[in-house]
Design a protein around this motif. Sequence first.
Motif, PDB file in Angstrom:
ATOM      1  N   SER A 271      16.842  18.380 -38.835  1.00  7.95           N
ATOM      2  CA  SER A 271      16.936  19.539 -37.727  1.00  7.95           C
ATOM      3  C   SER A 271      17.805  20.495 -38.311  1.00  7.95           C
ATOM      4  O   SER A 271      17.840  21.639 -37.837  1.00  7.95           O
ATOM      5  CB  SER A 271      17.407  18.844 -36.541  1.00  7.95           C
ATOM      6  OG  SER A 271      18.699  18.069 -36.739  1.00  7.95           O
ATOM      7  N   THR A 272      18.824  20.149 -39.150  1.00  5.88           N
ATOM      8  CA  THR A 272      19.892  21.306 -39.522  1.00  5.88           C
ATOM      9  C   THR A 272      19.017  22.312 -40.651  1.00  5.88           C
ATOM     10  O   THR A 272      19.785  23.383 -41.000  1.00  5.88           O
ATOM     11  CB  THR A 272      20.844  20.623 -40.643  1.00  5.88           C
ATOM     12  OG1 THR A 272      20.365  20.040 -41.816  1.00  5.88           O
ATOM     13  CG2 THR A 272      21.595  19.482 -39.796  1.00  5.88           C
ATOM     14  N   GLY A 273      17.953  21.953 -41.112  1.00  8.09           N
ATOM     15  CA  GLY A 273      17.269  22.790 -42.176  1.00  8.09           C
ATOM     16  C   GLY A 273      17.737  22.556 -43.626  1.00  8.09           C
ATOM     17  O   GLY A 273      17.519  23.166 -44.679  1.00  8.09           O
ATOM     18  N   LYS A 274      19.061  21.613 -43.868  1.00 11.71           N
ATOM     19  CA  LYS A 274      19.544  21.592 -45.220  1.00 11.71           C
ATOM     20  C   LYS A 274      19.411  20.484 -45.575  1.00 11.71           C
ATOM     21  O   LYS A 274      19.974  19.183 -45.381  1.00 11.71           O
ATOM     22  CB  LYS A 274      21.123  21.701 -45.100  1.00 11.71           C
ATOM     23  CG  LYS A 274      21.476  23.012 -44.448  1.00 11.71           C
ATOM     24  CD  LYS A 274      23.093  23.058 -44.781  1.00 11.71           C
ATOM     25  CE  LYS A 274      23.800  24.379 -44.780  1.00 11.71           C
ATOM     26  NZ  LYS A 274      23.390  25.452 -43.942  1.00 11.71           N
ATOM     27  N   HIS A 275      18.003  20.345 -46.358  1.00 10.35           N
ATOM     28  CA  HIS A 275      17.195  19.272 -46.872  1.00 10.35           C
ATOM     29  C   HIS A 275      16.487  19.536 -47.651  1.00 10.35           C
ATOM     30  O   HIS A 275      16.074  20.502 -48.230  1.00 10.35           O
ATOM     31  CB  HIS A 275      16.842  18.332 -45.472  1.00 10.35           C
ATOM     32  CG  HIS A 275      15.527  19.070 -44.906  1.00 10.35           C
ATOM     33  ND1 HIS A 275      14.278  19.278 -45.376  1.00 10.35           N
ATOM     34  CD2 HIS A 275      15.644  19.847 -43.576  1.00 10.35           C
ATOM     35  CE1 HIS A 275      13.640  20.084 -44.731  1.00 10.35           C
ATOM     36  NE2 HIS A 275      14.293  20.271 -43.732  1.00 10.35           N
ATOM     37  N   SER A 276      15.617  18.608 -48.480  1.00 11.77           N
ATOM     38  CA  SER A 276      14.561  18.850 -49.381  1.00 11.77           C
ATOM     39  C   SER A 276      13.485  17.677 -48.997  1.00 11.77           C
ATOM     40  O   SER A 276      12.739  17.200 -49.949  1.00 11.77           O
ATOM     41  CB  SER A 276      15.057  18.453 -50.875  1.00 11.77           C
ATOM     42  OG  SER A 276      16.253  19.043 -50.933  1.00 11.77           O
ATOM     43  N   LEU A 295       8.671  23.795 -49.563  1.00  8.84           N
ATOM     44  CA  LEU A 295       9.834  24.260 -48.540  1.00  8.84           C
ATOM     45  C   LEU A 295       9.805  25.883 -48.703  1.00  8.84           C
ATOM     46  O   LEU A 295      10.372  26.540 -49.774  1.00  8.84           O
ATOM     47  CB  LEU A 295      11.196  23.541 -48.671  1.00  8.84           C
ATOM     48  CG  LEU A 295      10.950  22.170 -48.255  1.00  8.84           C
ATOM     49  CD1 LEU A 295      12.263  21.451 -48.634  1.00  8.84           C
ATOM     50  CD2 LEU A 295      10.722  21.828 -46.779  1.00  8.84           C
ATOM     51  N   GLN A 296       9.353  26.557 -47.610  1.00 10.92           N
ATOM     52  CA  GLN A 296       9.292  28.117 -47.735  1.00 10.92           C
ATOM     53  C   GLN A 296       9.588  28.741 -46.604  1.00 10.92           C
ATOM     54  O   GLN A 296       9.530  27.797 -45.414  1.00 10.92           O
ATOM     55  CB  GLN A 296       7.624  28.468 -48.001  1.00 10.92           C
ATOM     56  CG  GLN A 296       6.984  27.810 -48.865  1.00 10.92           C
ATOM     57  CD  GLN A 296       5.551  27.999 -48.896  1.00 10.92           C
ATOM     58  OE1 GLN A 296       4.927  29.012 -48.880  1.00 10.92           O
ATOM     59  NE2 GLN A 296       4.747  26.860 -48.903  1.00 10.92           N
ATOM     60  N   ASP A 297       9.956  29.917 -46.501  1.00 13.09           N
ATOM     61  CA  ASP A 297      10.187  30.514 -45.149  1.00 13.09           C
ATOM     62  C   ASP A 297       8.754  31.201 -44.699  1.00 13.09           C
ATOM     63  O   ASP A 297       7.908  30.934 -45.268  1.00 13.09           O
ATOM     64  CB  ASP A 297      11.423  31.880 -45.474  1.00 13.09           C
ATOM     65  CG  ASP A 297      11.007  32.613 -46.608  1.00 13.09           C
ATOM     66  OD1 ASP A 297       9.842  32.880 -46.848  1.00 13.09           O
ATOM     67  OD2 ASP A 297      11.930  33.563 -46.915  1.00 13.09           O
ATOM     68  N   GLY A 300       6.658  32.935 -47.013  1.00 14.96           N
ATOM     69  CA  GLY A 300       6.276  32.293 -48.364  1.00 14.96           C
ATOM     70  C   GLY A 300       7.395  32.059 -49.525  1.00 14.96           C
ATOM     71  O   GLY A 300       7.006  31.862 -50.619  1.00 14.96           O
ATOM     72  N   ARG A 301       8.485  32.775 -49.355  1.00 20.85           N
ATOM     73  CA  ARG A 301       9.646  32.646 -50.262  1.00 20.85           C
ATOM     74  C   ARG A 301      10.089  31.189 -50.404  1.00 20.85           C
ATOM     75  O   ARG A 301      10.191  30.587 -49.119  1.00 20.85           O
ATOM     76  CB  ARG A 301      10.777  33.522 -50.131  1.00 20.85           C
ATOM     77  CG  ARG A 301      10.327  34.998 -50.519  1.00 20.85           C
ATOM     78  CD  ARG A 301      11.446  35.982 -50.296  1.00 20.85           C
ATOM     79  NE  ARG A 301      11.898  36.130 -49.008  1.00 20.85           N
ATOM     80  CZ  ARG A 301      11.805  37.371 -48.396  1.00 20.85           C
ATOM     81  NH1 ARG A 301      11.317  38.339 -48.761  1.00 20.85           N
ATOM     82  NH2 ARG A 301      12.201  37.152 -47.041  1.00 20.85           N
ATOM     83  N   SER A 302      10.548  30.688 -51.350  1.00 21.35           N
ATOM     84  CA  SER A 302      11.160  29.376 -51.465  1.00 21.35           C
ATOM     85  C   SER A 302      12.497  29.322 -50.620  1.00 21.35           C
ATOM     86  O   SER A 302      13.198  30.238 -50.595  1.00 21.35           O
ATOM     87  CB  SER A 302      11.666  29.057 -52.703  1.00 21.35           C
ATOM     88  OG  SER A 302      10.734  29.570 -53.869  1.00 21.35           O
ATOM     89  N   ARG A 303      12.591  28.333 -49.883  1.00 22.15           N
ATOM     90  CA  ARG A 303      13.593  28.228 -48.886  1.00 22.15           C
ATOM     91  C   ARG A 303      14.768  27.567 -49.948  1.00 22.15           C
ATOM     92  O   ARG A 303      14.615  26.713 -50.864  1.00 22.15           O
ATOM     93  CB  ARG A 303      13.412  27.266 -47.828  1.00 22.15           C
ATOM     94  CG  ARG A 303      13.642  28.032 -46.490  1.00 22.15           C
ATOM     95  CD  ARG A 303      12.742  27.229 -45.411  1.00 22.15           C
ATOM     96  NE  ARG A 303      13.768  25.950 -45.410  1.00 22.15           N
ATOM     97  CZ  ARG A 303      13.432  24.896 -44.436  1.00 22.15           C
ATOM     98  NH1 ARG A 303      12.280  25.007 -43.551  1.00 22.15           N
ATOM     99  NH2 ARG A 303      14.162  23.777 -44.446  1.00 22.15           N
ATOM    100  N   GLU A 304      16.128  27.510 -49.272  1.00 26.69           N
ATOM    101  CA  GLU A 304      17.162  26.752 -50.172  1.00 26.69           C
ATOM    102  C   GLU A 304      17.041  25.508 -49.419  1.00 26.69           C
ATOM    103  O   GLU A 304      16.709  25.198 -48.508  1.00 26.69           O
ATOM    104  CB  GLU A 304      18.564  27.417 -49.344  1.00 26.69           C
ATOM    105  CG  GLU A 304      18.796  28.761 -50.054  1.00 26.69           C
ATOM    106  CD  GLU A 304      19.275  28.702 -51.343  1.00 26.69           C
ATOM    107  OE1 GLU A 304      20.556  27.852 -51.595  1.00 26.69           O
ATOM    108  OE2 GLU A 304      18.865  29.307 -52.202  1.00 26.69           O
TER     109      GLU A 304
END
Length: 416
Positions: A271-276, A295-297, A300-304
Amino acid sequence: MKSGNKINPFKTKGYFGDFGGRYVPEMLIPALDELEKAYLDALKDKSFQQEFEHILKTYSGRPTPLYFAENLTKRLKGAKIYLKQEGLGQTGSHKVNNAIGQALLAKRMGKKRLIAETGAGQHGLATATVAAKFGFECEIFMGLTDIKRQRPNVFWMEQLGAKVTPVTTGNMTLKDAVNEALRNWIETLDTTHCLMGSVLSAHPYPVIVRNFQSVIGKEVITQIKQAEGRLPDYLIACVGGGSNSIGLFYPFLDFDNVKMIGVEAGGLGISTGKHSARFAKGKLGMIEGYRSLFLQDKDGRSRETHSVAAGLDYIGIGPEHAYLHSIGRVSYTSATDKEVLEALKLLIKTEGIIPALESSHALVECIKVAPKLGKDKVIVVNVSGRGDKDIFIVAEALKDKEWTEFLRDKIKEADK
Ligand SMILES: *Cc1c(COP(=O)(O)O)cnc(C)c1O
């Protein structure tokens, strides 16, 4: 017993169902064709396989042990737990299996130079290692941010004779290093093999890397039959790009009674968005040469991404995993950083084994599953690597005061 979970990507233009393929610049196609041809040729050559096996045995100590974790089993009061100890191999993880295989292929193609991209540096280290052993020139592309974070691996790569080239475009991390390695490869195709580190990128890499890593699962079949007289009920492995897990799973895919679980990095929580966790939140895309879940925004750009385990901290998943997920043959879950540290501490204390942070993700799932199963059930967990490399991260995460003190003293000594 047998069912059709295995696809031959040499007959499907590199596709595993909807996933895989080749999405690369036109100029790379001849190099991929050359690699495919060399590999298919090597498959027919018994001496190639013999040399591969001989080096795995004499250089990397294979077969790695399948260890009955009796104390952990007693502690969890459920299924019998076996650990496949990939961490005991050369360079401390399964990565070297694939690096040796591809080095042999490069030799076969008459290449003089190996290049690779690396994030945390583990794959760069495995590549530099085989370059030293086989006498290749070696260049490793690494984001400047990563170089600063991962000095120990950079240090060893340089000692092994590799040139570590800082990449200063974009975020200066793995993705940028991948682009730079491909750019360099296009300019040096005649002399150079690009050594891909996981079951990723364009065909034929995913199938080649998987086949080299399948030595893990093949050994487990022999070893568990010896120990238990039968196949296991569960296989569990962590999933970064997906090579150690597919290496364990693949030889078992047609045994429908063997359940398989891949564990991704849950980081600070989904839920934090900080994962892989690509299976939790990834979307279909064509990035870095292949079609899979990324994992994209929204654009379609790669997400952190984030994980305490650098080896799992990646936006994409190997196409064969995306396929096995789509047909329901393998199930995928995730483990958080916090759970991972607890599992790591438990294995150290109960069995005297220091697992890599990556591998500890698989242990988290084992700790959840084992107590729910009867004592007659058998689980095999792939311990993909040993934890020595993680000392900086683990000591910091466990807030070890003496460690901080030790670092301060070292700085003082260095400044003298
Ligand atoms: C690199 C690495 C991984 C993740 O890579 P896969 O291709 O998913 O296996 C897992 N464990 C260790 C110890 C690693 O070094």
